[in-house]
Design an enzyme around this catalytic site. Structure first.
Site, PDB file in Angstrom:
ATOM      1  CD  GLU A 104      -5.022   2.114  -3.215  1.00 26.16           C
ATOM      2  OE1 GLU A 104      -6.197   2.241  -2.867  1.00 26.16           O
ATOM      3  OE2 GLU A 104      -4.080   2.005  -2.418  1.00 26.16           O
TER       4      GLU A 104
ATOM      5  CG  HIS B 165      -1.971   1.027   1.187  1.00 28.10           C
ATOM      6  ND1 HIS B 165      -1.714   2.342   1.490  1.00 28.10           N
ATOM      7  CD2 HIS B 165      -3.276   0.963   0.830  1.00 28.10           C
ATOM      8  CE1 HIS B 165      -2.832   3.041   1.330  1.00 28.10           C
ATOM      9  NE2 HIS B 165      -3.793   2.229   0.928  1.00 28.10           N
TER      10      HIS B 165
HETATM   11  P1  PGA Z   1      -9.518   6.118   0.563  1.00 34.22           P
HETATM   12  O1  PGA Z   1      -8.374   5.052   0.836  1.00 34.22           O
HETATM   13  O2  PGA Z   1     -10.724   5.338   0.075  1.00 34.22           O
HETATM   14  O3  PGA Z   1      -9.767   6.772   1.891  1.00 34.22           O
HETATM   15  O4  PGA Z   1      -9.033   7.042  -0.484  1.00 34.22           O
HETATM   16  C1  PGA Z   1      -8.079   4.076  -0.119  1.00 34.22           C
HETATM   17  C2  PGA Z   1      -6.804   3.384   0.242  1.00 34.22           C
HETATM   18  O5  PGA Z   1      -6.011   3.907   1.035  1.00 34.22           O
HETATM   19  O6  PGA Z   1      -6.544   2.296  -0.258  1.00 34.22           O
END
Ligand code: PGA
Length: 224
Positions: free
Chosen positions: A146, A95
């Site tokens: 992401e 992550h």
């Molecule tokens: P968020 O987090 O939905 O608060 O943007 C997503 C993540 O950290 O994977």
């Protein structure tokens, strides 16, 4: 019917009582999609939640937010894939918060993926740039794209990435990596449908909006 993965990443939040309240309140809603909902609680809650899910036959799966890059042994503070396997089916790896705050490298992430697969768990590898995948040769993984700045807590201007650019980027990945790809970053009930509708997106990773039972139930409701 599309089979979609919805991941609830609780990050470093919730105590035992808060987790139980969440489980009591969040109901899986009937949707036009076949949803697989996976909760990623902190390690301290894996046992409690796993027992609660079994006892009440709840339709949730469990995942861990991290895994050791080593086997069990003299690694103080680490939790191995073998230990995680007692409670969970999935492991979140790499992550962006771990890459940034704990200096996780692509090499470490590769090792974590291998340990996870060795134990028969599903690794979900988070990434924001194509080259972060260069060291990964194993195709038994799920990817979570992401984009930078999309995570809701990443800064004052954080916002979800444009669905069309996400779609184009993910299409390029599919040429090298024929695996399921999820999208993560500022997913809420208002925008979840736009991402799940994308042909090459197999699900979403939800952080902030997964914490409150009411907002997460709404996310699931709007997934249909
Ligand atoms: P968020 O987090 O939905 O608060 O943007 C997503 C993540 O950290 O994977």
């Amino acid at each position: 019917m599309k089979n979609a993965l919805i991941l609830a990443n609780w990050k470093s939040n919730k105590t035992k009582n808060e987790a139980k309240t969440w489980l009591e309140k969040v109901s899986i809603v009937k949707t036009s999609l076949d949803l697989e909902v996976v909760i990623f609680p902190p390690f301290t809650l894996l046992e409690t939640i796993s027992s609660y899910i079994k006892m009440n036959s709840l339709p949730f799966k469990l995942g861990a937010q991290n895994v050791s890059q080593f086997d069990s042994g003299p690694y103080t503070g680490e939790v191995s894939a073998k230990q995680i396997k007692e409670y969970a089916d999935y492991v979140l790896i790499g992550h962006s918060e771990r890459r940034a705050n704990f200096k996780e490298t692509d090499e470490m992430i590769k090792n974590k993926v291998e340990k996870t697969i060795d134990q028969g768990l599903f690794p979900i590898v988070c990434f924001s740039e194509m080259q972060q995948l260069d060291q990964l040769s194993n195709k038994d993984i799920i990817l979570a794209y992401e984009p930078p700045g999309a995570i809701s807590t990443s800064g004052p201007n954080a916002s979800a990435a444009d669905p069309n650019s996400v779609s184009e980027f993910v299409k390029k990945i599919s040429d090298n990596f024929p695996v399921r790809v999820l999208y993560g970053g500022s997913i809420k009930s208002e925008n979840i449908k736009q991402y799940l509708n994308l042909e090459n997106i197999s699900g979403v990773l939800v952080g902030g909006a997964s914490l409150e039972p009411s907002s997460f139930t709404q996310v699931l409701t709007n997934a249909s």
